[in-house]
Design a protein around this motif. Sequence first.
Motif, short mmCIF file in Angstrom:
data_model
loop_
_atom_site.label_atom_id
_atom_site.label_comp_id
_atom_site.label_asym_id
_atom_site.label_seq_id
_atom_site.Cartn_x
_atom_site.Cartn_y
_atom_site.Cartn_z
N PRO A 67 -19.85 -53.56 -60.61
CA PRO A 67 -18.80 -53.40 -59.82
C PRO A 67 -18.89 -52.06 -59.07
CG PRO A 67 -18.39 -53.21 -62.33
CD PRO A 67 -19.83 -53.47 -62.02
N LYS A 68 -18.21 -52.15 -57.68
CA LYS A 68 -18.46 -51.22 -56.74
C LYS A 68 -19.79 -50.75 -56.68
CE LYS A 68 -13.78 -49.44 -58.09
NZ LYS A 68 -13.08 -48.57 -58.84
N VAL A 69 -20.64 -51.62 -56.44
CA VAL A 69 -21.92 -51.11 -56.42
C VAL A 69 -22.37 -50.03 -55.35
CG1 VAL A 69 -22.87 -53.09 -54.60
CG2 VAL A 69 -24.30 -52.07 -56.56
N LYS A 70 -21.55 -49.93 -53.99
CA LYS A 70 -21.87 -49.22 -53.10
C LYS A 70 -21.35 -47.63 -53.58
CE LYS A 70 -21.15 -48.76 -48.24
NZ LYS A 70 -20.24 -48.99 -47.23
N GLN A 71 -20.28 -47.62 -53.92
CA GLN A 71 -19.88 -46.22 -54.39
C GLN A 71 -20.59 -45.73 -55.83
OE1 GLN A 71 -16.06 -46.30 -56.27
NE2 GLN A 71 -16.82 -44.49 -57.71
#
Lengths: 259, 246
Positions: free
Chosen positions: A38-42
């Motif tokens: 989840p929210k891999v970029k962050q």
Amino acid sequence: MNLLLEFFATLKATVTDVLPIISILLVFQLVVIRKPIPKVKQVGFGFLYVLIGLALFLLGLEKALFPLGKMMAQQLTDPSFILSEQSTSAAINWTDYTWVYIFAAAIGFSTTIAEPSLIAVALKAEEVSGGAIHANNLRISVAIGVAIGISVGSFRIVAGHPIHYYIIAGYVVVVIQTMFCPKLIVPLAYDSGGVTTSTVTVPLVAALGLGLASTIEGRSPLIDGFGLIAFASLFPIIAVMAYAQITQTKTEHRKYKKR
Amino acid sequence: MQAQFIVFFKALLGSCKDLLPIILVIAFFQILILQQPLPNLSDVFIGLMLVVLGLTFFIYGLEMGLFPIGESMAQAFARKGSIWWLLTFAFCLGFGTTVAEPSLIAVAKEAAVVAANGGIIENNEQVKESYGDGLRLTVAFSVGFAIVIGVLRIIKGWPIHYLIMGGYAMVVLMTALAPKWIIGIAYDSGGVTTSTITVPLVTALGVGLASSIKGRNPMIDGFGLIAFASLTPMIFVMAYGMAIGG
């Protein structure tokens, strides 16, 4: 320019240290959980910041604090410094080391306040407890514990007592406190013993122990130099439980007064 | 953009505050007690700036990356419902993060020198290296074991203090049985195992698990993993000392 090169060298070392952790996380995430993060970029940026931050932190410590701190530990434990104050006595007495105990306490306190892993646990504890535990108060209690621990540990090296008497006595105190302390704080208190001793504290404390053990006659640096870290991880447990007990007593007192 | 800048600036200021005690202590002892000037001030200044920046970045990344991944993985495992995979993950995390830990490598090396000088093992490079490696593997295994026990405790809801007290009793018992030269090293090995990256991850894992399992309180059940990880190495290292002999 040189600084930049040093930074990349430290960054490389940090990445190498963290690589096993990242690969374990990735393997389990992809093979076992089989769901995208989840929210891999962050999260990715978060890891990047952690790596850069740790590398800068370590490089700065190496440049500024460690050389100074280690040198001071050596100078303070040097017999010529100890004896110039108390030149009358030929044999070294444990009372001659007052400045060493004070230095041990001060360096233990101040390095613990800057310890990143303690900051992490304190932030989490404040979040989970819904603000009932203040991150800063927790950190200060732990730091006081480390200060007392390292000071007592230095005294032990100077006096030459066997380490296990102290540690076992500490365990007895922890067990007694556990019975009377608010239940909510107990696991956190136990944890705070382990988190205090990492990046900042260990190298400076090790230098102090080594300096003490190698300048006092009859102490072996290789045997007596060890053990300070054990003190630094036992006393915070006692300090955090004491903090919880004091806070509880205070609130009860306040309630009593209001009535 | 400007709001972000203010947040960053505030974080920087916070890091300065965290560092202030060390600066004061060093300045006080250097100038007043040892009565010596601070050597190469510019180096010290640059170093301090780096430390402040580094701490700020670290805390930023902590909240963005380390905490979320630890918690999301804990929740995913809890939802999956497979205890075996969770325990395997717990073991790998404990073992994998410890075996390559630089401070552990340093302590293991020193410990090998102690043992060689004390005549416990032969004083040659090969023997010393295998002794150091053995010590490192022992500690890494014990941390893996600790996280497994700790995760099991969260799942079952066992009260922590019985387990810790049992551990203390083991430490005392082993201290009586183990050879004297291993005791200092064993006691210290409990403290060096928990690194700056491992601690936030393991804490998030515990809290995440405790908050996704029904009937567990994240405050009471979520913390405590690190406590196990700093207790078991003492017991295992003393056992290692007994196995080596002496």
